[in-house]
Motif scaffolding. Structure first.
Motif, PDB file in Angstrom:
ATOM      1  N   ARG A 179     -22.460  42.912  56.104  1.00 26.19           N
ATOM      2  CA  ARG A 179     -23.761  43.570  56.194  1.00 26.19           C
ATOM      3  C   ARG A 179     -24.905  42.579  55.940  1.00 26.19           C
ATOM      4  O   ARG A 179     -26.056  42.851  56.280  1.00 26.19           O
ATOM      5  CB  ARG A 179     -23.845  44.740  55.211  1.00 26.19           C
ATOM      6  CG  ARG A 179     -22.941  45.906  55.597  1.00 26.19           C
ATOM      7  CD  ARG A 179     -23.058  47.050  54.602  1.00 26.19           C
ATOM      8  NE  ARG A 179     -22.170  48.140  54.969  1.00 26.19           N
ATOM      9  CZ  ARG A 179     -22.499  49.140  55.770  1.00 26.19           C
ATOM     10  NH1 ARG A 179     -23.702  49.181  56.304  1.00 26.19           N
ATOM     11  NH2 ARG A 179     -21.630  50.112  56.037  1.00 26.19           N
ATOM     12  N   PHE A 180     -24.590  41.443  55.324  1.00 28.16           N
ATOM     13  CA  PHE A 180     -25.572  40.360  55.194  1.00 28.16           C
ATOM     14  C   PHE A 180     -25.551  39.439  56.412  1.00 28.16           C
ATOM     15  O   PHE A 180     -26.405  38.568  56.550  1.00 28.16           O
ATOM     16  CB  PHE A 180     -25.287  39.518  53.946  1.00 28.16           C
ATOM     17  CG  PHE A 180     -25.601  40.211  52.653  1.00 28.16           C
ATOM     18  CD1 PHE A 180     -26.908  40.567  52.336  1.00 28.16           C
ATOM     19  CD2 PHE A 180     -24.593  40.500  51.743  1.00 28.16           C
ATOM     20  CE1 PHE A 180     -27.201  41.199  51.125  1.00 28.16           C
ATOM     21  CE2 PHE A 180     -24.879  41.123  50.538  1.00 28.16           C
ATOM     22  CZ  PHE A 180     -26.184  41.481  50.231  1.00 28.16           C
ATOM     23  N   GLY A 181     -24.538  39.614  57.267  1.00 28.91           N
ATOM     24  CA  GLY A 181     -24.418  38.790  58.461  1.00 28.91           C
ATOM     25  C   GLY A 181     -23.222  37.865  58.454  1.00 28.91           C
ATOM     26  O   GLY A 181     -22.920  37.224  59.461  1.00 28.91           O
ATOM     27  N   LEU A 182     -22.494  37.787  57.350  1.00 33.17           N
ATOM     28  CA  LEU A 182     -21.348  36.885  57.255  1.00 33.17           C
ATOM     29  C   LEU A 182     -20.171  37.423  58.073  1.00 33.17           C
ATOM     30  O   LEU A 182     -19.579  38.443  57.736  1.00 33.17           O
ATOM     31  CB  LEU A 182     -20.933  36.708  55.787  1.00 33.17           C
ATOM     32  CG  LEU A 182     -19.705  35.835  55.522  1.00 33.17           C
ATOM     33  CD1 LEU A 182     -19.834  34.472  56.184  1.00 33.17           C
ATOM     34  CD2 LEU A 182     -19.468  35.686  54.022  1.00 33.17           C
ATOM     35  N   GLY A 183     -19.860  36.734  59.159  1.00 30.37           N
ATOM     36  CA  GLY A 183     -18.752  37.156  60.023  1.00 30.37           C
ATOM     37  C   GLY A 183     -19.068  38.369  60.859  1.00 30.37           C
ATOM     38  O   GLY A 183     -18.154  38.987  61.435  1.00 30.37           O
ATOM     39  N   LEU A 184     -20.343  38.722  60.959  1.00 25.39           N
ATOM     40  CA  LEU A 184     -20.721  39.915  61.710  1.00 25.39           C
ATOM     41  C   LEU A 184     -20.428  39.773  63.194  1.00 25.39           C
ATOM     42  O   LEU A 184     -20.188  40.773  63.895  1.00 25.39           O
ATOM     43  CB  LEU A 184     -22.212  40.204  61.497  1.00 25.39           C
ATOM     44  CG  LEU A 184     -22.738  41.566  61.964  1.00 25.39           C
ATOM     45  CD1 LEU A 184     -22.024  42.699  61.246  1.00 25.39           C
ATOM     46  CD2 LEU A 184     -24.243  41.658  61.744  1.00 25.39           C
ATOM     47  N   HIS A 185     -20.387  38.543  63.696  1.00 21.75           N
ATOM     48  CA  HIS A 185     -20.093  38.332  65.122  1.00 21.75           C
ATOM     49  C   HIS A 185     -18.697  38.824  65.504  1.00 21.75           C
ATOM     50  O   HIS A 185     -18.440  39.157  66.661  1.00 21.75           O
ATOM     51  CB  HIS A 185     -20.238  36.837  65.475  1.00 21.75           C
ATOM     52  CG  HIS A 185     -19.301  35.949  64.739  1.00 21.75           C
ATOM     53  ND1 HIS A 185     -19.508  35.551  63.434  1.00 21.75           N
ATOM     54  CD2 HIS A 185     -18.133  35.365  65.121  1.00 21.75           C
ATOM     55  CE1 HIS A 185     -18.525  34.774  63.045  1.00 21.75           C
ATOM     56  NE2 HIS A 185     -17.667  34.648  64.050  1.00 21.75           N
TER      57      HIS A 185
END
Length: 200
Positions: A188-194
């Motif tokens: 949710r912070f963007g870590l591994g969101l891809h």
């Protein structure tokens, strides 16, 4: 005659009193000298003791200079931390597993997520907020919160992870659910969101 006797007694008493006073005065002088000598000896012993202690004491290190303090990843604005966390994770750190339904998913192991958080947001914290078992007792869900601290603000994200009680493999169901919730909260912070975008 009585007068002579009284005079003699008075003279003897005076002499005895004078002698007593002289004796007492001498004793006092001697006692004072003894106390002074004792005090000098005590002071000498104390000084030597302090010298010995000082010889074995480790001196306090000098205060660090500003240039000596590591600043990488510490005390940065939230925007800079999020920018680092949103970078694509190298393929070498990504794992894949096949679910029971045959569907293959990619994920980042929790210990690698932990190391990435320590690298880019070393002042983060995490906590388990809730542990809930299903009504039939066949699964457990864990709610996990991750908080990031920056120089300008602090923000947190929460997510849940669920594991089957009967699921085989390493770790107990609560541990697996917590690891899943931790990874999702960091995403949710963007870590591994891809990785989640690739699944769509």
């Amino acid at each position: 005659m009585a007068f002579c006797l009284m005079k003699s007694l008075s003279q003897k008493s005076t002499n005895s009193l004078s002698a007593a006073l002289r004796l007492t005065s001498s004793e006092l002088v001697g006692a004072k000298s003894a106390l002074s000598a004792h005090g000098l000896l005590y002071s000498t012993k104390r000084a030597k003791k302090e010298e010995i202690i000082a010889a074995y004491e480790i001196p306090a290190p000098p205060p660090p200079l500003d240039d000596d303090i590591p600043t990488s990843g510490i005390s940065r604005p939230i925007s800079e931390i999020l920018k680092e966390l949103n970078k694509k994770v190298p393929d070498s750190l990504i794992r894949a597993r096949t679910e029971a339904n045959g569907f293959s998913i990619k994920y980042i192991p929790w210990h690698i997520v932990n190391r990435i958080m320590n690298l880019h947001a070393p002042e983060w914290s995490g906590e388990v907020r809730r542990i809930d078992y299903s009504a039939d007792g066949k699964s457990v869900s864990v709610t996990y919160r991750v908080t990031i601290y920056g120089t300008d603000a602090e923000i947190f994200r929460e997510s849940t992870g669920t594991s089957s009680i009967d699921e085989v493999g390493y770790g107990d169901p609560v541990q697996k659910a917590e690891a899943m919730a931790f990874r999702r909260a960091c995403a949710r912070f963007g870590l591994g969101l891809h990785l989640y975008h690739e699944e769509l």
